[in-house]
Design a protein around this motif. Structure first.
Motif, mmCIF file in Angstrom:
data_model
loop_
_atom_site.group_PDB
_atom_site.id
_atom_site.type_symbol
_atom_site.label_atom_id
_atom_site.label_comp_id
_atom_site.label_asym_id
_atom_site.label_seq_id
_atom_site.Cartn_x
_atom_site.Cartn_y
_atom_site.Cartn_z
ATOM 1 N N TYR A 165 0.842 -1.522 -0.040
ATOM 2 C CA TYR A 165 -0.087 -0.066 0.196
ATOM 3 C C TYR A 165 0.775 1.239 -0.016
ATOM 4 N N VAL A 166 1.922 1.389 0.787
ATOM 5 C CA VAL A 166 2.558 2.527 0.854
ATOM 6 C C VAL A 166 3.575 2.779 -0.052
ATOM 7 N N SER A 167 3.782 1.756 -1.158
ATOM 8 C CA SER A 167 4.593 1.978 -2.261
ATOM 9 C C SER A 167 4.001 2.318 -3.397
ATOM 10 N N GLN A 168 2.728 2.598 -3.260
ATOM 11 C CA GLN A 168 1.926 3.125 -4.351
ATOM 12 C C GLN A 168 2.131 4.456 -5.052
ATOM 13 N N SER A 169 2.105 4.770 -5.942
ATOM 14 C CA SER A 169 2.062 6.109 -6.737
ATOM 15 C C SER A 169 1.050 7.031 -5.949
ATOM 16 N N LYS A 170 1.434 8.309 -5.724
ATOM 17 C CA LYS A 170 0.546 9.131 -5.344
ATOM 18 C C LYS A 170 -0.384 9.592 -6.322
ATOM 19 N N THR A 171 -0.008 9.284 -7.588
ATOM 20 C CA THR A 171 -1.051 9.665 -8.757
ATOM 21 C C THR A 171 -2.076 8.723 -8.832
ATOM 22 N N LYS A 172 -2.180 7.620 -8.164
ATOM 23 C CA LYS A 172 -3.170 6.662 -8.385
ATOM 24 C C LYS A 172 -4.638 7.481 -7.868
ATOM 25 N N GLU A 173 -5.618 6.877 -8.453
ATOM 26 C CA GLU A 173 -6.907 7.183 -8.373
ATOM 27 C C GLU A 173 -7.435 7.347 -6.865
ATOM 28 N N PRO A 174 -8.007 8.219 -6.263
ATOM 29 C CA PRO A 174 -8.287 8.288 -4.727
ATOM 30 C C PRO A 174 -9.156 7.337 -4.347
ATOM 31 N N SER A 175 -10.209 7.061 -5.138
ATOM 32 C CA SER A 175 -11.058 6.163 -5.128
ATOM 33 C C SER A 175 -10.430 4.460 -4.713
ATOM 34 N N SER A 176 -9.421 4.124 -5.698
ATOM 35 C CA SER A 176 -8.815 3.163 -5.456
ATOM 36 C C SER A 176 -7.983 3.089 -4.378
ATOM 37 N N LEU A 177 -7.210 4.384 -4.063
ATOM 38 C CA LEU A 177 -6.372 4.311 -2.735
ATOM 39 C C LEU A 177 -7.268 3.995 -1.702
ATOM 40 N N ILE A 360 19.436 11.468 17.193
ATOM 41 C CA ILE A 360 19.919 12.980 16.767
ATOM 42 C C ILE A 360 18.686 14.030 17.492
ATOM 43 N N GLY A 361 19.222 15.380 17.654
ATOM 44 C CA GLY A 361 18.273 16.135 18.204
ATOM 45 C C GLY A 361 17.397 16.555 17.096
ATOM 46 N N VAL A 362 16.312 16.805 17.567
ATOM 47 C CA VAL A 362 15.208 17.297 16.610
ATOM 48 C C VAL A 362 15.352 18.611 16.124
ATOM 49 N N LEU A 363 16.098 19.440 16.820
ATOM 50 C CA LEU A 363 16.435 20.741 16.435
ATOM 51 C C LEU A 363 17.533 21.111 15.201
ATOM 52 N N LEU A 364 18.181 19.763 15.154
ATOM 53 C CA LEU A 364 19.096 19.604 13.983
ATOM 54 C C LEU A 364 18.296 19.023 12.669
ATOM 55 N N CYS A 365 17.014 18.919 12.705
ATOM 56 C CA CYS A 365 16.329 18.218 11.492
ATOM 57 C C CYS A 365 15.628 19.433 10.701
ATOM 58 N N ASN A 366 15.413 19.099 9.569
ATOM 59 C CA ASN A 366 15.006 19.944 8.545
ATOM 60 C C ASN A 366 14.066 19.176 7.744
ATOM 61 N N ALA A 367 12.817 18.756 8.138
ATOM 62 C CA ALA A 367 11.974 17.732 7.344
ATOM 63 C C ALA A 367 10.942 18.303 6.480
ATOM 64 N N LYS A 368 10.710 17.969 5.511
ATOM 65 C CA LYS A 368 9.724 18.451 4.481
ATOM 66 C C LYS A 368 9.286 17.410 3.618
ATOM 67 N N PRO A 369 7.803 17.564 3.054
ATOM 68 C CA PRO A 369 7.564 16.600 2.173
ATOM 69 C C PRO A 369 8.546 16.716 0.793
ATOM 70 N N ALA A 370 8.729 15.526 0.477
ATOM 71 C CA ALA A 370 9.351 15.234 -0.854
ATOM 72 C C ALA A 370 8.496 15.066 -1.991
ATOM 73 N N VAL A 371 7.945 16.407 -2.587
ATOM 74 C CA VAL A 371 6.996 16.336 -3.465
ATOM 75 C C VAL A 371 7.497 15.569 -4.780
ATOM 76 N N GLN A 372 8.655 15.471 -5.077
ATOM 77 C CA GLN A 372 9.264 15.041 -6.461
ATOM 78 C C GLN A 372 9.237 13.401 -6.304
ATOM 79 N N GLU A 373 8.938 13.011 -5.190
ATOM 80 C CA GLU A 373 9.068 11.401 -5.086
ATOM 81 C C GLU A 373 7.767 10.702 -5.774
ATOM 82 N N GLU A 374 7.963 9.621 -6.214
ATOM 83 C CA GLU A 374 6.736 8.806 -6.796
ATOM 84 C C GLU A 374 5.978 8.295 -5.638
ATOM 85 N N ARG A 375 6.739 7.878 -4.568
ATOM 86 C CA ARG A 375 5.962 7.193 -3.477
ATOM 87 C C ARG A 375 5.120 8.256 -2.704
#
Length: 380
Positions: A165-177, A360-375
């Motif tokens: 399930y989590v390996s599916q493409s985010k372009t998949k049809e929402p109803s199918s997801l 690692i310390g959370v203050l050292l992290c810089n997390a953001k959505p990876a929009v370009q990823e297919e997953r």
């Protein structure tokens, strides 16, 4: 953080869980089973290995005890012949009847009683120990092994379904997801039931094993005390054996209360876990367009209490992307991550149990959505 991408494991949009009902006492293992944490998985494997070792031990005990009983009873005729030869026949008058013959008579009487006790115990040993162990192997242990097999199968099915399930493409049809999300939910539901059953029956197996072994020990001990030869050396342990037997009786009296509370905890944790992981039926929640804006609403786990803020710990399964081989290939490794007290780290199951990775310390992290990823649901 590093450039490696991490994908969230659940990937199932869910509503806020309902308020939990209080339970008198909740075993830690049930909570861990509800989380499906590495600690629960490691504990389940360890207890299953213990059950297998106990089964091998008890089967060996039954075999050797049955053989011992058979061999001793096979000597009964030889023992009786031996006892008849201890006392000289009436025709032998060349021994002193006041001393020698009397000594032989006392030895014969004592030997007859001593061997009689041994033969008596040998005749009762099947009823006292072998038959109860066979009953335990055929009922309690057999039922637990079936529960263990169900847990292993449902865990494997859930892991496979979630990985797909989590390996599916985010372009998949929402109803199918959405349909796929509910398919994963059904496997999680079955896995949760198997986990709760395992946590419910494992302590029952331990209790019944202790009860069985104490019953066998005290019954055999009681028969041993009847032997005159053993009475002197065993009497000093009589009070200790009585104390152990008394402990077993007290455990039997509290078993029903513990069983009832365990059932209540199992029910509450199971209901709350299912409610928290149930997928949303809103089709917009499965739209790929929502992914870039996951961080726009702020943290969903920070609650204000007056003027201060309480930050809730977060933990769960994530998928870490690794690249290997030539040509390079991508592999997603499932790990249990946690974030607490400003520290971000991970755990993994190893041959020696649950191992802790780097922190690692959370203050050292810089997390953001990876929009370009297919997953779908990927952070960088």
């Amino acid at each position: 953080m590093s450039e490696n991408a991490i994908a969230a494991s659940p990937a199932l949009p869910s509503p806020a869980p309902p308020p939990k009902r209080s339970t008198p006492s909740i075993p830690v293992t049930l909570n861990e089973a509800g989380l499906d944490s590495p600690s629960f998985r490691a504990s389940a494997v360890f207890f299953a290995d213990q059950a297998d070792a106990i089964e091998r031990w008890l089967e060996g005990y039954v075999r050797t005890t049955s053989k011992l009983t058979h061999d001793i009873l096979g000597l009964e005729e030889t023992i009786n012949q031996y006892l008849t030869k201890l006392i000289p026949s009436p025709g032998i008058v060349s021994v002193d009847h006041d001393y020698t013959a009397l000594a032989l008579k006392r030895v014969g009487d004592g030997s007859r009683e001593w061997w009689g006790q041994i033969l008596n115990i040998a005749k009762k040993i099947d009823t006292l120990s072998v038959e109860p162990v066979r009953t335990f192997l055929a009922s309690d242990l057999r039922n637990f092994k079936e529960t263990k097999r169900t847990l292993e199968q449902s865990q494997k099915t859930y892991d496979s379904a979630l990985a797909r399930y989590v390996s599916q493409s985010k372009t998949k049809e929402p109803s199918s997801l959405r349909e796929d999300a509910f398919a994963v939910y059904e496997t999680r539901k079955a896995y949760l039931k198997a986990s709760m059953d395992f946590c419910f029956f494992a302590p029952q197996l331990r209790f019944n094993l202790d009860k069985l072994l104490i019953q066998i020990s005290t019954d055999v001990w009681r028969e041993m005390k009847k032997s005159r030869d053993a009475a002197g050396s065993l009497a000093k342990y009589g009070q200790e054996m009585d104390r152990v037997r008394g402990w077993s009786k007290e455990m039997e009296l509290t078993e029903s209360v513990f069983k009832r509370e365990l059932y209540m905890a199992r029910r509450d944790i199971g209901d709350n876990t299912l409610a928290s992981c149930k997928p949303s039926r809103e089709i917009d929640d499965y739209s790929a367009s929502t992914v870039p804006f996951l961080g726009s609403r702020g943290s969903m786990h920070v609650f204000t209490q007056g003027k201060s803020a309480a930050i809730v710990e977060k933990q769960g399964w994530l998928f870490l992307r690794t690249i290997y081989g030539k040509p390079s290939r991508t592999n997603w490794i499932r790990r249990w991550y946690y974030c607490r007290d400003g520290i971000f780290g991970w755990l993994v199951n190893g041959p020696q149990g649950v191992l802790q990775g780097d922190e690692i310390g959370v203050l050292l992290c810089n997390a953001k959505p990876a929009v370009q990823e297919e997953r779908r649901f990927v952070l960088r």
